[in-house]
Motif scaffolding. Structure first.
Motif, short mmCIF file in Angstrom:
data_model
loop_
_atom_site.label_atom_id
_atom_site.label_comp_id
_atom_site.label_asym_id
_atom_site.label_seq_id
_atom_site.Cartn_x
_atom_site.Cartn_y
_atom_site.Cartn_z
N SER A 126 -10.99 6.74 2.41
CA SER A 126 -11.07 7.35 3.87
C SER A 126 -12.09 6.43 4.38
O SER A 126 -13.25 6.33 4.12
CB SER A 126 -11.52 8.88 3.74
OG SER A 126 -11.75 9.36 4.91
N PRO A 127 -11.50 5.65 5.39
CA PRO A 127 -10.10 5.63 5.80
C PRO A 127 -9.03 5.06 5.03
O PRO A 127 -9.63 4.34 3.96
CB PRO A 127 -10.27 4.80 7.23
CG PRO A 127 -11.21 3.98 6.90
CD PRO A 127 -12.45 4.74 6.27
N LEU A 128 -8.05 5.58 5.02
CA LEU A 128 -6.94 5.05 4.02
C LEU A 128 -6.84 3.63 4.07
O LEU A 128 -6.49 2.99 5.11
CB LEU A 128 -5.53 5.74 4.31
CG LEU A 128 -4.71 5.71 3.10
CD1 LEU A 128 -5.15 6.53 1.79
CD2 LEU A 128 -3.19 6.29 3.71
N ALA A 129 -7.00 3.05 2.99
CA ALA A 129 -6.92 1.67 2.64
C ALA A 129 -5.99 1.09 1.81
O ALA A 129 -5.66 1.80 0.71
CB ALA A 129 -8.36 1.12 2.06
N LEU A 130 -5.41 -0.01 1.86
CA LEU A 130 -4.61 -0.67 1.07
C LEU A 130 -5.43 -1.48 -0.03
O LEU A 130 -6.09 -2.17 0.24
CB LEU A 130 -3.84 -1.95 1.92
CG LEU A 130 -2.66 -2.88 0.93
CD1 LEU A 130 -1.79 -1.96 0.36
CD2 LEU A 130 -2.21 -3.87 1.81
N GLY B 87 5.33 -2.91 -4.80
CA GLY B 87 6.78 -2.54 -4.64
C GLY B 87 7.27 -1.84 -3.50
O GLY B 87 8.33 -1.68 -3.37
N LEU B 88 6.09 -1.07 -2.94
CA LEU B 88 6.78 -0.24 -1.62
C LEU B 88 5.85 -1.14 -0.61
O LEU B 88 4.63 -1.29 -0.36
CB LEU B 88 5.97 1.03 -1.81
CG LEU B 88 6.31 1.97 -0.40
CD1 LEU B 88 7.67 2.27 0.18
CD2 LEU B 88 5.43 3.31 -0.54
N SER B 89 6.58 -1.52 0.40
CA SER B 89 6.16 -2.34 1.64
C SER B 89 5.14 -1.58 2.23
O SER B 89 5.32 -0.29 2.54
CB SER B 89 7.09 -2.83 2.48
OG SER B 89 7.61 -1.78 3.14
N VAL B 90 3.97 -2.36 2.78
CA VAL B 90 3.19 -1.70 3.77
C VAL B 90 3.52 -1.27 4.88
O VAL B 90 3.11 -0.20 5.35
CB VAL B 90 1.79 -2.68 4.07
CG1 VAL B 90 0.91 -2.38 4.64
CG2 VAL B 90 1.26 -3.31 2.64
N GLU B 91 4.68 -1.87 5.24
CA GLU B 91 5.24 -1.57 6.59
C GLU B 91 5.73 -0.09 6.58
O GLU B 91 5.60 0.67 7.59
CB GLU B 91 6.22 -2.38 7.17
CG GLU B 91 5.64 -3.92 7.71
CD GLU B 91 5.63 -4.58 6.42
OE1 GLU B 91 5.26 -6.11 7.00
OE2 GLU B 91 5.56 -4.36 5.32
N ARG B 92 6.41 0.25 5.41
CA ARG B 92 6.90 1.71 5.27
C ARG B 92 5.78 2.48 5.35
O ARG B 92 5.89 3.59 5.86
CB ARG B 92 7.56 1.80 4.16
CG ARG B 92 9.09 0.97 4.13
CD ARG B 92 10.05 1.24 3.03
NE ARG B 92 10.48 2.52 2.91
CZ ARG B 92 10.82 2.90 1.72
NH1 ARG B 92 11.06 2.40 0.64
NH2 ARG B 92 11.09 4.30 1.79
N ILE B 93 4.73 2.43 4.52
CA ILE B 93 3.79 3.26 4.64
C ILE B 93 2.83 3.48 5.89
O ILE B 93 2.85 4.73 6.39
CB ILE B 93 2.63 3.00 3.41
CG1 ILE B 93 3.14 2.68 2.03
CG2 ILE B 93 1.19 3.73 3.42
CD1 ILE B 93 2.20 2.11 1.29
N PRO C 201 -2.05 2.51 10.48
CA PRO C 201 -2.32 0.93 10.02
C PRO C 201 -3.58 1.21 8.83
O PRO C 201 -4.22 2.34 8.97
CB PRO C 201 -3.36 0.50 11.20
CG PRO C 201 -2.75 0.95 12.44
CD PRO C 201 -2.29 2.38 12.10
N LEU C 202 -3.28 0.75 7.78
CA LEU C 202 -4.11 0.86 6.58
C LEU C 202 -5.38 -0.19 6.82
O LEU C 202 -5.41 -1.10 7.42
CB LEU C 202 -3.47 0.62 5.30
CG LEU C 202 -2.02 1.40 4.96
CD1 LEU C 202 -1.31 0.82 3.70
CD2 LEU C 202 -2.62 2.91 4.67
N ALA C 203 -6.68 0.62 6.44
CA ALA C 203 -7.75 -0.45 6.49
C ALA C 203 -7.79 -1.39 5.24
O ALA C 203 -6.86 -1.18 4.09
CB ALA C 203 -8.96 0.43 6.22
#
Length: 310
Positions: free
Chosen positions: A188-192, A197-203, A209-211
């Motif tokens: 928290s905040p949600l980070a990569l 195998g799952l694209s960041v764009e889909r998440i 945006p992921l931190a």
């Protein structure tokens, strides 16, 4: 621990029953997921989990992913907030791992989380992994089924080449379709924490945006040198130097090509298998540039770690 008689099991009724029996007794079973083969142990069994680290030569500060059959099983282990539930509803089963706070009374062996108060959880989509989880009715701690730091396995033959004599059984479910480890998010905040195998764009379409990941090891797959062949790796090569083997991408001369058509999904599925084949040539490996978008971000992450100083 070493010089075990490693069984290769078919993915049939007898194979699943044997594999479940091995896991119930604290043994190690390699099995396919849609991403790569995992080296499985009962996540509640301290000695079994310790055997995973010993078989791989994995440092104990590097946590493991726990695989469960469904969200209900995951909620017995970890505390889910609204965002985690949204991610699970959208992407489970599938190649997404969530790092979440451990629930009191979770029962998971301490070595799994490497002393952290969080746990990495995933619900795999592969039918063999799903049937194994439901047959043994256990949470399975399972990093990639290869010696630590080396190329991840996408076939049972890859597992056998690296771990025969160190694991009890290999459940052969064919070639893994995705070919890259799961994407890991948490915090928290949600980070990569690790692209995969799952694209960041889909998440990010779902949660914004992921931190970036912070300092320190908070999830599997964050070591600087990882996924590495024995040979040296040179990145962003438009041609091979004398003596090198070239891993291509797109229409170009090469020893092996991740995708002649420039398809990143095909390239991800081929990455580890092609690295295994090139490594067998016993030549330095040069790798063509890969676009850093979609699954290309995860491919480049694995290649940077494969090329890192060891």
């Amino acid at each position: 621990m070493t010089n075990l008689q490693t069984m290769t099991l078919a993915a049939d009724g007898d194979g699943f029953a044997t594999a479940a029996g091995v896991l119930a007794k604290g043994g190690l079973v390699a099995f396919p997921t849609e991403t790569v083969y995992g080296l499985g142990a009962d996540a509640t069994h301290d000695t079994a989990v310790a055997r995973v680290f010993a078989a791989k030569g994995r440092p104990s500060f590097n946590p493991l992913i726990v695989h469960v059959a469904d969200l209900a099983a995951a909620r017995n282990i970890a505390v889910f907030d609204d965002m985690a539930l949204r991610l699970a509803a959208a992407f489970w089963p599938g190649p997404l791992t969530l790092v979440l706070p451990l629930r009191p009374g979770h029962g998971i062996a301490p070595l799994v989380s490497a002393g952290l108060e969080t746990i990495a959880l995933r619900v795999p989509a592969h039918p063999v992994a799903q049937r194994l989880l439901r047959t043994c009715d256990l949470p399975i701690a399972a990093p990639s089924a290869n010696p630590s730091g080396q190329i991840s396995p996408t076939t049972a033959a890859h597992v056998a080449a690296g771990l025969t004599g160190k694991v009890d059984a290999i459940l052969d479910g064919g070639r893994c379709d995705v070919g890259l480890e799961s994407t890991i998010v948490g915090g928290s905040p949600l980070a990569l924490l690790r692209p995969g195998g799952l694209s960041v764009e889909r998440i990010e379409t779902l949660v914004g945006p992921l931190a970036p990941a912070g300092e320190g090891i908070t999830a599997p797959g964050q070591l600087a040198s990882h996924y590495a062949p024995k040979a040296t790796v040179r990145l962003n090569a438009n041609a091979a130097h004398p003596g090198e083997a070239l891993l291509g991408f797109g229409p170009m001369p090469s020893d092996l090509n991740l995708s002649i058509t420039g398809d990143l999904t095909e390239a991800a599925a081929n990455l580890f298998g092609h690295l295994h084949k090139l490594d067998a040539m016993k030549r330095p490996i040069a790798v063509a540039p890969i676009p850093d978008v979609g699954l290309g971000r995860a491919i480049n992450d694995r290649l940077r770690r494969a090329a890192a100083p060891r």
